[in-house]
Scaffold this active site. Sequence first.
Site, PDB file in Angstrom:
ATOM      1  N   GLU A 108     -34.931 -33.255 -69.845  1.00 41.75           N
ATOM      2  CA  GLU A 108     -34.567 -34.431 -70.007  1.00 41.75           C
ATOM      3  C   GLU A 108     -34.158 -35.089 -71.687  1.00 41.75           C
ATOM      4  OE1 GLU A 108     -36.751 -38.264 -68.126  1.00 41.75           O
ATOM      5  OE2 GLU A 108     -35.567 -39.161 -67.957  1.00 41.75           O
ATOM      6  N   ASP A 133     -27.003 -44.124 -73.905  1.00 41.14           N
ATOM      7  CA  ASP A 133     -26.921 -45.660 -75.344  1.00 41.14           C
ATOM      8  C   ASP A 133     -25.034 -45.584 -75.169  1.00 41.14           C
ATOM      9  OD1 ASP A 133     -29.332 -45.894 -76.455  1.00 41.14           O
ATOM     10  OD2 ASP A 133     -28.610 -44.560 -77.495  1.00 41.14           O
ATOM     11  N   ASP A 172     -24.991 -47.083 -66.633  1.00 45.59           N
ATOM     12  CA  ASP A 172     -24.233 -49.032 -66.224  1.00 45.59           C
ATOM     13  C   ASP A 172     -22.795 -49.062 -66.667  1.00 45.59           C
ATOM     14  OD1 ASP A 172     -25.178 -49.015 -68.887  1.00 45.59           O
ATOM     15  OD2 ASP A 172     -25.242 -51.294 -68.754  1.00 45.59           O
TER      16      ASP A 172
HETATM   17  C1  LIG Z   1     -30.996 -46.567 -73.316  1.00 47.03           C
HETATM   18  S1  LIG Z   1     -32.506 -46.114 -73.639  1.00 47.03           S
HETATM   19  C2  LIG Z   1     -33.051 -44.831 -71.627  1.00 47.03           C
HETATM   20  C3  LIG Z   1     -34.034 -44.612 -72.310  1.00 47.03           C
HETATM   21  C4  LIG Z   1     -34.368 -43.752 -70.488  1.00 47.03           C
HETATM   22  N1  LIG Z   1     -34.099 -42.971 -70.503  1.00 47.03           N
HETATM   23  C5  LIG Z   1     -34.306 -44.307 -68.828  1.00 47.03           C
HETATM   24  O1  LIG Z   1     -33.521 -44.569 -68.416  1.00 47.03           O
HETATM   25  O2  LIG Z   1     -35.439 -45.884 -69.194  1.00 47.03           O
HETATM   26  C6  LIG Z   1     -32.099 -44.412 -74.248  1.00 47.03           C
HETATM   27  C7  LIG Z   1     -33.107 -43.515 -75.328  1.00 47.03           C
HETATM   28  O3  LIG Z   1     -32.401 -42.072 -75.699  1.00 47.03           O
HETATM   29  C8  LIG Z   1     -32.424 -42.099 -76.819  1.00 47.03           C
HETATM   30  N2  LIG Z   1     -31.104 -41.441 -77.932  1.00 47.03           N
HETATM   31  C9  LIG Z   1     -30.243 -41.777 -78.467  1.00 47.03           C
HETATM   32  N3  LIG Z   1     -29.383 -40.981 -78.998  1.00 47.03           N
HETATM   33  C10 LIG Z   1     -30.368 -40.020 -78.668  1.00 47.03           C
HETATM   34  C11 LIG Z   1     -30.187 -38.155 -79.273  1.00 47.03           C
HETATM   35  N4  LIG Z   1     -28.989 -38.082 -80.308  1.00 47.03           N
HETATM   36  N5  LIG Z   1     -31.080 -37.276 -78.701  1.00 47.03           N
HETATM   37  C12 LIG Z   1     -31.828 -37.418 -78.100  1.00 47.03           C
HETATM   38  N6  LIG Z   1     -32.112 -39.097 -77.307  1.00 47.03           N
HETATM   39  C13 LIG Z   1     -31.512 -40.161 -77.751  1.00 47.03           C
HETATM   40  C14 LIG Z   1     -33.197 -43.046 -77.258  1.00 47.03           C
HETATM   41  O4  LIG Z   1     -34.365 -42.954 -77.970  1.00 47.03           O
HETATM   42  C15 LIG Z   1     -33.291 -43.755 -76.422  1.00 47.03           C
HETATM   43  O5  LIG Z   1     -34.747 -43.940 -76.020  1.00 47.03           O
END
Ligand SMILES: C[S@@+](CC[C@H](N)C(=O)[O-])C[C@H]1O[C@@H](n2cnc3c(N)ncnc32)[C@H](O)[C@@H]1O
Length: 200
Positions: free
Chosen positions: A34, A109, A145
Amino acid sequence: MRNRFQFDPAEVRVETAAPLPAALDLGSRDLHVEIGFGKDIRTLREAEAHPDALFLGVEISRKKVVKFCQKVARAGLRNVRAYLGDARHVVRELLPPGSVASFTILFPDPWPKRRHHKHRWIQDDTAALLAAALRDGGQVIVATDHDGYAAQIERCLRGAGLSLEEKREEVPEADRSLFAQRFERLGETVTWMRAQRRAP
Ligand SMILES: C[S@@+](CC[C@H](N)C(=O)[O-])C[C@H]1O[C@@H](n2cnc3c(N)ncnc32)[C@H](O)[C@@H]1O
């Protein structure tokens, strides 16, 4: 000696030259990855339900990895590992071809402004890396989204040779992450997709 992939929050940064499955001591177990789990515990639920498989959570935020590790330790789960760092590095350098049963990427994101699109995690190159790391029959699950990002994700996954098996406007129960629940409360539409690597 402490296994480098076990959970001491002080040691969550994992540096390894070995391909990840070898370092994880995967054996014949399925590996589920994940990416960007954030504060969500989907991976913990799945790990509890599937004790014979191995689950790897990849997250770029140290704080979130530390919390995740604490939850894993509290739950007593022995089939979960965490990687603190950029998921690009994991798919590019650490996962050999055909080694992964599934990738799950929930609400990456969206970087909605056009000039920021280059920061989106799912691009042609990362989709190709995901597809290459999957074993035949392996799958990628993604939710977003953002309509524009959903279209980009679909195009990239198909472009990487994966077949889109399912596409829905709601997130199935198993993937109802914290972000999924937040968008549901706000009444926002979401797109959930499942793509698969077919045997040649
Ligand atoms: C919008 S949050 C979604 C969190 C979770 N998946 C949820 O649906 O509740 C996006 C997550 O991706 C992580 N993230 C962003 N860029 C990343 C990268 N290059 N490698 C690993 N994680 C990353 C961020 O730190 C954040 O926790």
